[in-house]
Design an enzyme around this catalytic site. Structure first.
Site, mmCIF file in Angstrom:
data_model
loop_
_atom_site.group_PDB
_atom_site.id
_atom_site.type_symbol
_atom_site.label_atom_id
_atom_site.label_comp_id
_atom_site.label_asym_id
_atom_site.label_seq_id
_atom_site.Cartn_x
_atom_site.Cartn_y
_atom_site.Cartn_z
ATOM 1 C CG ASP A 1 -0.335 -0.121 2.632
ATOM 2 O OD1 ASP A 1 0.706 -0.797 2.521
ATOM 3 O OD2 ASP A 1 -0.666 0.554 3.434
ATOM 4 C CD GLU B 1 2.800 -1.276 7.926
ATOM 5 O OE1 GLU B 1 2.710 -1.489 9.317
ATOM 6 O OE2 GLU B 1 2.797 -0.247 7.405
HETATM 7 ZN ZN LIG Z 1 5.171 3.724 6.661
HETATM 8 ZN ZN LIG Z 2 6.086 0.903 5.822
#
Ligand SMILES: [Zn+2]
Ligand SMILES: [Zn+2]
Length: 397
Positions: free
Chosen positions: A74, A134
């Site tokens: 991401d 994440e």
């Molecule tokens: Zn980060």
């Molecule tokens: Zn990261």
């Protein structure tokens, strides 16, 4: 392995730039997942898509032992300010943490490992985990790593290894440590309640802004005076909002912030002391409401797997290039993937040469792409050594 990986430099750079130009936010990584799945497929790796919403999982080989290698996919809601040909083409979205680099390293490793497996010499299996989101959690409070763990993708594996490119570590070096390497990042929301009144008659109300000033002082005193100075911890108030007009006493102030700790007992004491500090608002005639939003678990590296990673890196890069990482105050949801089997998370040097580091989560973040084949070679070699070592251990004597 490093030589083989170096021959992939141009294709890895092209791949990283393609992903960098088209960044996608957490749980929206449709295009990135398509690129990842295509690449894995072309290396002959069996692929599942739509895992943990937009994640991709690939399996190479079969049975046990099994090592999982993980990368995140991401990007962040940041407008890129770099003037480079591969700059983000999506307004307001940028790979400013380097997950484009992490995933490219893992795709390179997959390519190298597919070749090794083709020779039929390797026991067991490598699982490739390309996780979404994440950087953030969805409306159910789950991040990509939490979802992957909940979907059981780390249940039938014997070890999990992940890397993160690191902007203030030179190319050719890695850093890691045994035990806790990254913090637990909790969030909080604090509402200070007062009573509105005319600004010229403050004694007729309770000024939530003045209360907030006292509470902020008390909260910062928690860190400096109420907790063991040898333990790592942070309280940061990141936003503060309150008041409606210059001559009206504010009835309410809302703050949000982040708390970082490494050990559960430090965290528990910190939360209790925060609660006490907020009571200053009550003693001055107001009230408060403190809500803690639990964050990721701390990342804890298992010692023997960490030794294997350290030794592999020393053999590939030279002992001087394997550094002891400090405990980082950043958080990572890698921790959830390493709950059921030993895990090791390490930092891959990616500093741009001859200038101050282009730090993570900054509109001018960037890395030196020569780190790409190094990351790929390390991950592949770690997997090979793990499988050989544990395969040999499980052989009947
Ligand atoms: Zn980060
Ligand atoms: Zn990261």
């Amino acid at each position: 392995m490093l030589q083989q990986a170096q021959s992939l430099l141009d294709s890895l750079v092209a791949l990283r730039r393609e992903v960098h130009r088209h960044p996608e936010l957490g749980f929206q990584e449709q295009n990135t997942a398509r690129i990842v799945a295509e690449r894995l497929n072309s290396s002959g790796i069996t692929v599942r898509t739509g895992v943990a919403k937009t994640g991709v999982v690939g399996d190479l080989g079969a049975g046990r032992p099994c090592i999982a290698l993980r990368a995140d996919m991401d990007a962040l809601p940041i407008q890129e300010e770099n003037e480079v040909p591969y700059a983000s083409e999506v307004p307001g979205v940028m790979h400013a943490c380097g997950h484009d680099v992490n995933l490219t390293c893992l795709l390179g490793a997959a390519q190298l490992l597919a070749k090794e497996f083709a020779s039929g010499q390797l026991p067991g299996r490598v699982r490739f985990l390309f996780q979404p989101s994440e950087e953030g959690q969805d409306e159910e409070g789950l991040s990509g790593g939490m979802r992957m763990a909940a979907e059981g993708l780390t249940r039938d594996v014997d070890a999990v290894v992940g890397l993160h490119v690191w902007a203030d570590l030179p190319v050719g070096a890695i850093s890691l440590r045994s035990g806790t390497i990254m913090a637990r990042p909790d969030k909080f929301r604090l509402v200070i309640k007062g009573q509105e009144a005319h600004g010229a008659f403050p004694h007729r109300g309770v000024d939530a802004i003045v209360l907030s000033a006292q509470v902020i002082q008390a909260l910062q005193t928690v860190v400096s005076r109420r907790l063991d100075p040898t333990r790592g911890k942070v309280i940061t108030i990141g936003t503060i909002q309150g008041g409606t007009k210059e001559n009206v006493l504010a009835g309410q102030v809302t703050m949000t912030g982040t708390i970082r700790t490494f050990e559960p007992d430090t965290r528990e004491t910190l939360l209790q002391e925060m609660e006490r500090a907020c009571q200053v608002a009550r003693s001055l005639g107001g009230d408060y409401e403190l809500t803690i939003v639990p964050g990721y678990l701390p990342v804890v590296n298992e010692p023997s797997l960490t030794d294997l990673v350290r030794q592999t890196a020393a053999d590939l890069l030279g002992e001087n290039n394997v550094r002891e990482a400090p405990m980082e105050m950043g958080g990572e949801d890698f921790s959830y993937l390493a709950q059921e089997s030993p895990g090791c998370f390490f930092f891959l040097g990616g500093a741009t040469p001859g200038e101050p580091p282009r730090l993570h989560h900054h509109p001018r973040f960037d890395v030196d792409e020569r780190c790409l084949p190094i990351g790929a070679a390390l991950l592949a070699e770690i997997a090979i050594r793990f499988l050989r070592d544990s395969g040999a251990r499980s052989m009947p004597s």
